[in-house]
Design a protein around this motif. Sequence first.
Motif, mmCIF file in Angstrom:
data_model
loop_
_atom_site.group_PDB
_atom_site.id
_atom_site.type_symbol
_atom_site.label_atom_id
_atom_site.label_comp_id
_atom_site.label_asym_id
_atom_site.label_seq_id
_atom_site.Cartn_x
_atom_site.Cartn_y
_atom_site.Cartn_z
ATOM 1 N N LEU A 17 0.850 -1.199 0.000
ATOM 2 C CA LEU A 17 0.000 0.000 0.000
ATOM 3 C C LEU A 17 0.883 1.245 0.000
ATOM 4 N N ALA A 18 0.730 2.063 -1.056
ATOM 5 C CA ALA A 18 1.630 3.215 -1.229
ATOM 6 C C ALA A 18 0.918 4.361 -1.928
ATOM 7 N N ALA A 19 -0.298 4.662 -1.492
ATOM 8 C CA ALA A 19 -1.069 5.693 -2.182
ATOM 9 C C ALA A 19 -1.241 6.970 -1.371
ATOM 10 N N GLY A 20 -0.671 7.038 -0.185
ATOM 11 C CA GLY A 20 -0.845 8.222 0.650
ATOM 12 C C GLY A 20 -0.038 9.420 0.164
ATOM 13 N N HIS A 21 -0.354 10.595 0.724
ATOM 14 C CA HIS A 21 0.312 11.830 0.307
ATOM 15 C C HIS A 21 1.352 12.339 1.297
ATOM 16 N N ALA A 22 1.589 11.624 2.379
ATOM 17 C CA ALA A 22 2.688 11.944 3.303
ATOM 18 C C ALA A 22 2.647 13.384 3.797
ATOM 19 N N VAL A 23 1.509 13.803 4.311
ATOM 20 C CA VAL A 23 1.351 15.188 4.770
ATOM 21 C C VAL A 23 2.320 15.510 5.899
ATOM 22 N N ARG A 24 2.479 14.598 6.862
ATOM 23 C CA ARG A 24 3.358 14.865 8.011
ATOM 24 C C ARG A 24 4.832 14.894 7.613
ATOM 25 N N PHE A 25 5.197 14.191 6.543
ATOM 26 C CA PHE A 25 6.593 14.153 6.120
ATOM 27 C C PHE A 25 7.004 15.472 5.464
ATOM 28 N N GLY A 26 6.050 16.112 4.770
ATOM 29 C CA GLY A 26 6.333 17.408 4.159
ATOM 30 C C GLY A 26 6.790 17.346 2.726
ATOM 31 N N SER A 27 7.054 16.141 2.205
ATOM 32 C CA SER A 27 7.436 15.957 0.807
ATOM 33 C C SER A 27 7.122 14.508 0.447
ATOM 34 N N ALA A 179 11.005 -3.780 14.359
ATOM 35 C CA ALA A 179 10.788 -3.177 13.043
ATOM 36 C C ALA A 179 9.388 -3.446 12.511
ATOM 37 N N ILE A 180 8.679 -4.417 13.070
ATOM 38 C CA ILE A 180 7.302 -4.684 12.612
ATOM 39 C C ILE A 180 6.351 -3.568 13.009
ATOM 40 N N HIS A 181 6.830 -2.644 13.857
ATOM 41 C CA HIS A 181 6.030 -1.476 14.261
ATOM 42 C C HIS A 181 6.559 -0.171 13.676
ATOM 43 N N PHE A 182 7.725 -0.209 13.063
ATOM 44 C CA PHE A 182 8.401 1.038 12.681
ATOM 45 C C PHE A 182 7.991 1.508 11.291
ATOM 46 N N ASP A 183 7.374 2.695 11.248
ATOM 47 C CA ASP A 183 7.061 3.310 9.954
ATOM 48 C C ASP A 183 7.652 4.711 9.913
ATOM 49 N N VAL A 184 7.781 5.228 8.718
ATOM 50 C CA VAL A 184 8.360 6.557 8.513
ATOM 51 C C VAL A 184 7.233 7.552 8.302
ATOM 52 N N ASP A 185 7.040 8.412 9.277
ATOM 53 C CA ASP A 185 6.022 9.458 9.167
ATOM 54 C C ASP A 185 6.639 10.829 8.934
ATOM 55 N N ARG A 186 7.815 11.058 9.530
ATOM 56 C CA ARG A 186 8.464 12.372 9.487
ATOM 57 C C ARG A 186 9.937 12.199 9.098
ATOM 58 N N PRO A 187 10.581 13.286 8.663
ATOM 59 C CA PRO A 187 11.989 13.168 8.262
ATOM 60 C C PRO A 187 12.888 12.578 9.333
ATOM 61 N N ASP A 188 12.623 12.844 10.625
ATOM 62 C CA ASP A 188 13.497 12.271 11.651
ATOM 63 C C ASP A 188 13.330 10.760 11.747
ATOM 64 N N ASP A 189 12.154 10.237 11.373
ATOM 65 C CA ASP A 189 11.983 8.780 11.310
ATOM 66 C C ASP A 189 12.889 8.176 10.240
ATOM 67 N N LEU A 190 12.976 8.875 9.111
ATOM 68 C CA LEU A 190 13.837 8.390 8.015
ATOM 69 C C LEU A 190 15.295 8.377 8.473
ATOM 70 N N ALA A 191 15.692 9.391 9.235
ATOM 71 C CA ALA A 191 17.059 9.440 9.733
ATOM 72 C C ALA A 191 17.319 8.264 10.689
ATOM 73 N N ARG A 192 16.316 7.918 11.511
ATOM 74 C CA ARG A 192 16.475 6.789 12.442
ATOM 75 C C ARG A 192 16.553 5.460 11.699
ATOM 76 N N ALA A 193 15.909 5.397 10.517
ATOM 77 C CA ALA A 193 15.910 4.161 9.739
ATOM 78 C C ALA A 193 17.213 3.928 9.003
ATOM 79 N N ALA A 194 18.002 4.975 8.816
ATOM 80 C CA ALA A 194 19.233 4.859 8.035
ATOM 81 C C ALA A 194 20.239 3.963 8.734
ATOM 82 N N GLY A 195 21.043 3.294 7.932
ATOM 83 C CA GLY A 195 22.050 2.403 8.485
ATOM 84 C C GLY A 195 21.679 0.965 8.311
ATOM 85 N N PRO A 196 22.418 0.057 8.905
ATOM 86 C CA PRO A 196 22.157 -1.380 8.734
ATOM 87 C C PRO A 196 20.786 -1.752 9.272
ATOM 88 N N SER A 197 20.124 -2.690 8.580
ATOM 89 C CA SER A 197 18.798 -3.124 9.045
ATOM 90 C C SER A 197 18.959 -4.106 10.189
#
Length: 197
Positions: A17-27, A179-197
């Motif tokens: 599922l990938a149809a959202g507009h990511a309002v909280r992310f800002g882009s 990780a089964i609970h971790f989603d990216v809502d905001r840019p700082d979430d993306l920063a936390r996701a970076a690096g080895p899985s």
Amino acid sequence: MTADGCLPGDWFAAIVLAAGHAVRFGSDKLAAPLDGAPLLTHAIRAARAAPVAKVVVVTRPGLTLEPCPGKPAVEVVRLASTALSDTLKTGVAAVSGAKGAFVFLGDMPRIPHGLAASLAAAIGPAYAAMPRQGGRPGHPVLLSSRAFADICALTGDEGAGRLLRRRDDVTFVDCTDPAIHFDVDRPDDLARAAGPS
């Protein structure tokens, strides 16, 4: 028979599922880079690692997906609506004939790749199978084909969560990976996701 030689009702599919507009992310978060690839690519990789004959990505017009060579093939369905129920119903319609469908979320990049196989092994006659960590259910969810008609009756921004919470025939698979609970809502979430899985 599917392209992989499976009989009707004898195969699983994956829906991303990938149809959202990511309002909280800002882009456009699904196109945001993570470990050298767009965020959405990580969800597609997890879906393709599942024991499935088909992967369907339900997304909105205008989102560019990287090429996904290899098997199983990735089918892209464009949908103008961003309502969660419409996205989910569109995905289910695209995998009719499957004995069940894994539902992955496009903004969850760190789903363990072996988890889907564990859900498939555990579902048996259950309505659905879900991973659970720390007592909380997470993603992906494996819906049996029995759930498809109920999914198609959902409306608005309603997903499968409330439907599944009302049932006593959902199987849970315990998992140690948060990780089964971790989603990216905001840019700082993306920063936390970076690096080895």
